[in-house]
Design a protein around this motif. Structure first.
Motif, short mmCIF file in Angstrom:
data_model
loop_
_atom_site.label_atom_id
_atom_site.label_comp_id
_atom_site.label_asym_id
_atom_site.label_seq_id
_atom_site.Cartn_x
_atom_site.Cartn_y
_atom_site.Cartn_z
N LEU A 33 -71.68 -5.51 17.12
CA LEU A 33 -71.72 -4.32 18.19
C LEU A 33 -73.67 -4.84 18.94
CD1 LEU A 33 -69.55 -3.00 17.23
CD2 LEU A 33 -70.88 -0.96 18.76
N THR A 34 -74.09 -4.73 19.96
CA THR A 34 -75.18 -4.85 20.38
C THR A 34 -75.33 -3.46 20.51
OG1 THR A 34 -74.21 -4.63 22.88
CG2 THR A 34 -74.12 -6.71 21.67
N ARG A 35 -76.83 -3.21 20.79
CA ARG A 35 -77.68 -2.11 21.37
C ARG A 35 -76.94 -0.92 22.37
NH1 ARG A 35 -83.86 -4.10 21.39
NH2 ARG A 35 -81.98 -6.09 19.55
N ASP A 57 -64.14 1.54 14.31
CA ASP A 57 -65.44 1.02 15.41
C ASP A 57 -66.20 2.59 16.01
OD1 ASP A 57 -64.19 1.44 17.84
OD2 ASP A 57 -63.77 -0.59 17.91
N PRO A 58 -67.14 2.50 16.54
CA PRO A 58 -67.90 3.77 16.63
C PRO A 58 -66.68 4.22 17.93
CG PRO A 58 -69.68 2.12 17.02
CD PRO A 58 -68.34 1.41 16.77
N ASN A 85 -70.20 13.57 24.71
CA ASN A 85 -69.29 13.95 25.77
C ASN A 85 -68.44 14.36 25.03
OD1 ASN A 85 -70.80 13.12 28.21
ND2 ASN A 85 -69.52 10.91 27.37
N ALA A 86 -68.54 13.85 23.56
CA ALA A 86 -67.19 15.02 22.76
C ALA A 86 -67.40 15.99 22.42
CB ALA A 86 -66.78 13.76 22.12
N GLY A 87 -69.19 16.55 22.48
CA GLY A 87 -69.59 17.38 21.92
C GLY A 87 -69.79 17.41 20.27
N GLN A 119 -76.13 2.48 22.13
CA GLN A 119 -76.37 3.52 23.49
C GLN A 119 -74.92 4.05 23.71
OE1 GLN A 119 -76.08 3.68 27.06
NE2 GLN A 119 -76.91 5.29 27.18
N GLN A 120 -74.06 3.05 24.25
CA GLN A 120 -72.40 3.65 24.79
C GLN A 120 -72.07 4.22 23.44
OE1 GLN A 120 -69.64 0.95 25.64
NE2 GLN A 120 -68.26 2.37 26.45
#
Length: 301
Positions: free
Chosen positions: A250-252, A194-195, A264-266, A256-257
Motif C-alpha cells: 500500500l502507498t501512504r 488488507d485494511p 467512518n466506521a466509528g 490515508q484512505q
C-alpha cells in the motif's frame, strides 16, 4: 488514578483516546536479514537485540504508542523445529526493547501466538511487568476464549484479535458473534487481510456488539498489502507469499484512505497528532518535482 500515574490502555481508551500500535516485525526484520521467512521465529530478540531495538525506535518515531515485545511464534515447538533453544529466548532481557522518546511514554504490549504454551510467557509477563497482553492470530473463536481465560488470570488488560475476514472464523461464526464472545476485552482483527477488508470486518464486529446491547473497544491490525483476491485463509494463501508481495504494498495515500474508512466506521481516529518523524515530511497534499534544467533545485508544485 493517583496524580501523576501512568494511564493504562483501558483508561486511555475509556477516555476516548486513540492508541496507535506497532506491528509487522517479522516481515521488517526478514527484509533486513534477521528473520527467516517461513519459520518466522523471533530468535533475533536474543541473537540481534540491537536490530529489534532499532525497529522499536523507528516505530516510536513514526508515532506508535505501544511497543510490542518481539515474541510472536516463540513457542517451544516452533523454535525447536528451527534448531533454536527456546530457553535462550525466554532468558533474553526484553526490557531492552522498551525504548522511550523525550516527553513520550510507550506502553509495552506482550504478544502471544495461539498455539503456545502460556506458562512461560505469563511468567515473563509478570517478571517484566508489561502493561497489557495481546492474544492474536486466532482462526477459531473458541481458541481465543480459552487463551483469554488464562491471560486474564494475570490481572493485566487483554486484547484479543482474530485473523478472520467478513466470512467469520473457520467454523462459520460471524465476526459479530466472535466479538460478542470476547466482549469484556479489546477485540478486533489482525494481519490476514488488507485494511479495507479488516475495516469491513471490524465494522461487522461493532454492529454485532451493539445489536447485543453491549460496548467494546476495537483494535485493527491490517496488512499493508492489497489482498482483494484473498479467500478465507488470507494472504498466506496467495501465490506471491512470502517472497513476492512487494507489488501489493500500500502507498501512504492508501493508508490515508484506511484511516478515513476506519473513522467512518466509528473505529478510527477522530483527531490526530504529529509524531516526531513528521519533521522530515512535507506539508500534506503538497507534491514535489525535480526540474530537468542544470543546477535546478527541488521545489513544491
Amino acid at each position: 488514578m493517583a496524580p501523576g500515574a501512568k494511564k493504562g490502555i483501558l483508561e486511555r481508551l475509556d477516555a476516548g483516546e486513540i492508541v496507535f500500535g506497532d506491528g509487522g516485525f517479522v516481515f521488517a526484520l526478514e527484509k533486513r536479514g534477521y528473520v527467516k521467512a517461513g519459520p518466522w521465529t523471533p530468535e533475533a530478540a536474543a541473537e540481534h537485540p540491537e536490530a529489534v531495538r532499532q525497529l522499536h525506535r523507528e516505530f516510536l518515531r513514526a508515532g506508535s504508542n505501544v511497543m510490542q515485545t518481539f515474541t510472536f511464534y516463540a513457542s517451544d515447538d516452533k523454535l525447536e523445529e528451527q534448531g533454536q533453544y527456546s530457553g535462550l529466548l525466554w532468558a533474553a532481557d526484553k526490557t531492552k526493547q522498551h525504548v522511550t522518546w523525550p516527553g513520550r511514554w510507550p506502553m509495552r504490549g506482550m504478544l502471544w501466538w495461539q498455539g503456545e504454551s502460556l506458562k512461560p510467557p505469563l511468567t515473563l509477563a509478570a517478571r517484566k511487568d508489561v502493561d497489557f497482553l495481546i492474544a492474536e492470530y486466532f482462526e477459531h473463536v473458541e481458541e481465543a476464549e480459552w487463551a483469554v481465560q488464562v491471560l486474564k488470570s494475570t490481572g493485566k488488560p487483554v486484547a484479543a484479535t482474530m485473523c478472520i475476514g467478513p466470512d467469520g472464523d473457520l467454523n462459520g461464526v460471524s465476526p459479530g458473534d466472535c466479538a460478542v464472545k470476547l466482549i469484556k476485552l479489546i477485540v478486533g482483527i489482525n494481519c490476514h487481510f488488507d485494511p479495507m477488508t479488516c475495516v469491513k470486518t471490524v465494522k461487522m464486529m461493532k454492529e454485532g456488539v451493539e445489536k447485543a446491547g453491549l460496548k467494546a473497544h476495537y483494535m485493527c491490525q491490517p496488512l499493508a498489502y492489497h489482498t482483494p483476491d484473498c479467500n478465507w485463509p488470507g494472504f498466506i494463501d496467495l501465490p506471491e507469499f512470502p517472497f513476492s508481495l512487494e507489488p501489493r504494498i500500500l502507498t501512504r495515500w492508501d493508508m490515508q484512505q484506511y484511516a478515513r474508512e476506519a473513522y467512518n466506521a466509528g473505529a478510527g481516529p477522530r483527531e490526530g497528532s504529529l509524531p516526531q518523524g513528521s519533521e522530515k515530511h512535507g506539508i500534506w497534499a503538497v507534491a514535489w518535482r525535480c526540474t530537468q534544467s542544470p543546477g535546478s533545485e527541488l521545489g513544491p508544485v
